[in-house]
Design a protein around this motif. Structure first.
Motif, PDB file in Angstrom:
ATOM      1  N   VAL A 146      69.038  32.615  27.477  1.00 23.82           N
ATOM      2  CA  VAL A 146      67.623  31.639  26.549  1.00 23.82           C
ATOM      3  C   VAL A 146      66.931  31.485  27.995  1.00 23.82           C
ATOM      4  O   VAL A 146      65.614  31.264  27.853  1.00 23.82           O
ATOM      5  CB  VAL A 146      68.770  30.569  26.400  1.00 23.82           C
ATOM      6  N   LEU A 147      67.274  31.636  29.210  1.00 19.97           N
ATOM      7  CA  LEU A 147      66.660  31.505  30.949  1.00 19.97           C
ATOM      8  C   LEU A 147      65.780  32.636  30.449  1.00 19.97           C
ATOM      9  O   LEU A 147      64.286  32.051  30.899  1.00 19.97           O
ATOM     10  CB  LEU A 147      67.570  31.616  31.751  1.00 19.97           C
ATOM     11  N   ALA A 186      64.558  34.514  28.174  1.00 19.81           N
ATOM     12  CA  ALA A 186      62.851  33.804  27.079  1.00 19.81           C
ATOM     13  C   ALA A 186      61.920  33.042  27.828  1.00 19.81           C
ATOM     14  O   ALA A 186      60.853  33.414  27.402  1.00 19.81           O
ATOM     15  CB  ALA A 186      63.865  33.910  26.142  1.00 19.81           C
ATOM     16  N   ALA A 187      62.630  31.813  28.074  1.00 18.69           N
ATOM     17  CA  ALA A 187      61.928  31.269  28.146  1.00 18.69           C
ATOM     18  C   ALA A 187      60.893  31.276  29.515  1.00 18.69           C
ATOM     19  O   ALA A 187      59.547  30.824  30.060  1.00 18.69           O
ATOM     20  CB  ALA A 187      62.755  29.975  29.412  1.00 18.69           C
ATOM     21  N   ALA A 188      61.702  31.754  31.204  1.00 18.30           N
ATOM     22  CA  ALA A 188      60.647  32.682  31.790  1.00 18.30           C
ATOM     23  C   ALA A 188      59.877  33.653  31.624  1.00 18.30           C
ATOM     24  O   ALA A 188      58.470  32.844  31.943  1.00 18.30           O
ATOM     25  CB  ALA A 188      61.752  33.091  33.258  1.00 18.30           C
ATOM     26  N   THR A 196      58.331  32.937  28.304  1.00 23.44           N
ATOM     27  CA  THR A 196      57.310  32.908  27.372  1.00 23.44           C
ATOM     28  C   THR A 196      56.350  31.794  28.549  1.00 23.44           C
ATOM     29  O   THR A 196      55.243  32.114  27.817  1.00 23.44           O
ATOM     30  CB  THR A 196      58.379  31.571  26.610  1.00 23.44           C
ATOM     31  N   LEU A 197      57.215  31.379  30.037  1.00 24.21           N
ATOM     32  CA  LEU A 197      55.931  30.563  30.888  1.00 24.21           C
ATOM     33  C   LEU A 197      55.051  31.523  30.943  1.00 24.21           C
ATOM     34  O   LEU A 197      53.766  31.425  31.833  1.00 24.21           O
ATOM     35  CB  LEU A 197      57.256  30.008  31.522  1.00 24.21           C
ATOM     36  N   VAL A 254      52.092  32.421  24.197  1.00 23.55           N
ATOM     37  CA  VAL A 254      53.201  31.999  23.505  1.00 23.55           C
ATOM     38  C   VAL A 254      53.520  32.169  22.076  1.00 23.55           C
ATOM     39  O   VAL A 254      54.860  32.600  21.748  1.00 23.55           O
ATOM     40  CB  VAL A 254      53.145  30.486  23.666  1.00 23.55           C
TER      41      VAL A 254
END
Length: 260
Positions: free
Chosen positions: A186-187, A189-191, A193-194, A212
């Protein structure tokens, strides 16, 4: 014991590319670090792909030719393994046979009609999308190449998360299946996406949204394919990982090419 970060990087680049990186460890801990670093491989391959496309544009080539070159770079730098995985997975799924027989079909060296169709459609879609974006601007095409390549490897990270079983007891699929903690996936994926949003911001506010959405769509479509393959084959294989990467890359490019 947690492996040094370099072991994870070596695993990622040594297994997901042909770049001259020696894999020093082949255990579950190194595999975990490697799959968490998979998007970094995508960044490097994407940059190299965009660089060749931009070089051809600078030399006066057409957008379609630059697009073909951009698509060719990751194929060459992975020895075509992801494309081969896409074709084999398509043949296995298209066979309609039970898991054991489908897995045997996927291991065969030849390529069947479903594999050919999948390869043609995916490559055409990638080239068409990039051609359109290079036609809009060189920056948009180059950014798309990097974002799509990174999203493709993010799909591998997510597919290697805890709870996703291997379909076979051997092979790359078995080596990396279930090694990534859900929190780490999850982390990551967040990185990604950012990072994609940041790349889009260089082009304009609408491109932030596009980038995004491209990552989200790539991950979503890859997840649907992953779940289908897991149900059909009983788990993941190296071929399934390859098909996820190509599916995610194509989805990202298509979304990035849309003018909304």
């Amino acid at each position: 014991m947690t492996p040094p970060p370099l072991d994870g990087l070596r695993f990622a680049f040594g297994t997901l590319s042909v770049l001259p990186v020696k894999v020093t460890r082949w255990d579950r801990e190194a595999a975990r670090g490697g799959m968490l670093c998979a998007p970094l491989v995508g960044v490097v391959l994407g940059v190299l792909s965009a660089a060749l496309g931009l070089l051809l544009l600078a030399l006066g080539s057409s957008g379609p030719l630059a697009a073909v070159a951009t698509v060719a770079v990751p194929a060459v730098l992975t020895r075509g393994l992801h494309l081969d995985g896409l074709a084999d997975t398509a043949d296995g799924l298209g066979s309609g046979k039970p898991a054991e027989d489908a897995l045997r079909i996927m291991k065969q060296s030849d390529i069947g009609p479903f594999g050919v169709i999948a390869l043609v459609l995916v490559l055409l879609a990638q080239v068409a999308a990039l051609s359109q974006m290079y036609g809009d601007s060189w920056a948009r095409g180059a950014t798309a190449a990097v974002v799509a390549a990174t999203a493709a490897r993010l799909a591998l990270t997510l597919a290697a998360r805890t709870g996703v079983p291997p379909a076979r007891p051997e092979g790359l699929g078995a080596a990396v299946a279930g090694v990534v903690p859900v929190r780490g996936a999850v982390l990551t994926a967040a990185a990604v996406t950012l990072g994609a949003a940041g790349a889009g911001a260089l082009l304009g506010s609408y491109d932030i949204v596009r980038a995004v959405l491209a990552v989200a769509a790539a991950v979503g479509v890859a997840e649907l394919l992953l779940r289908h393959c897991t149900r059909r084959f009983g788990g993941v294989t190296g071929d399934v990982f390859g098909s996820l990467a190509e599916t995610a890359a194509t989805t990202a490019l298509v979304v990035l090419s849309l003018n909304f």
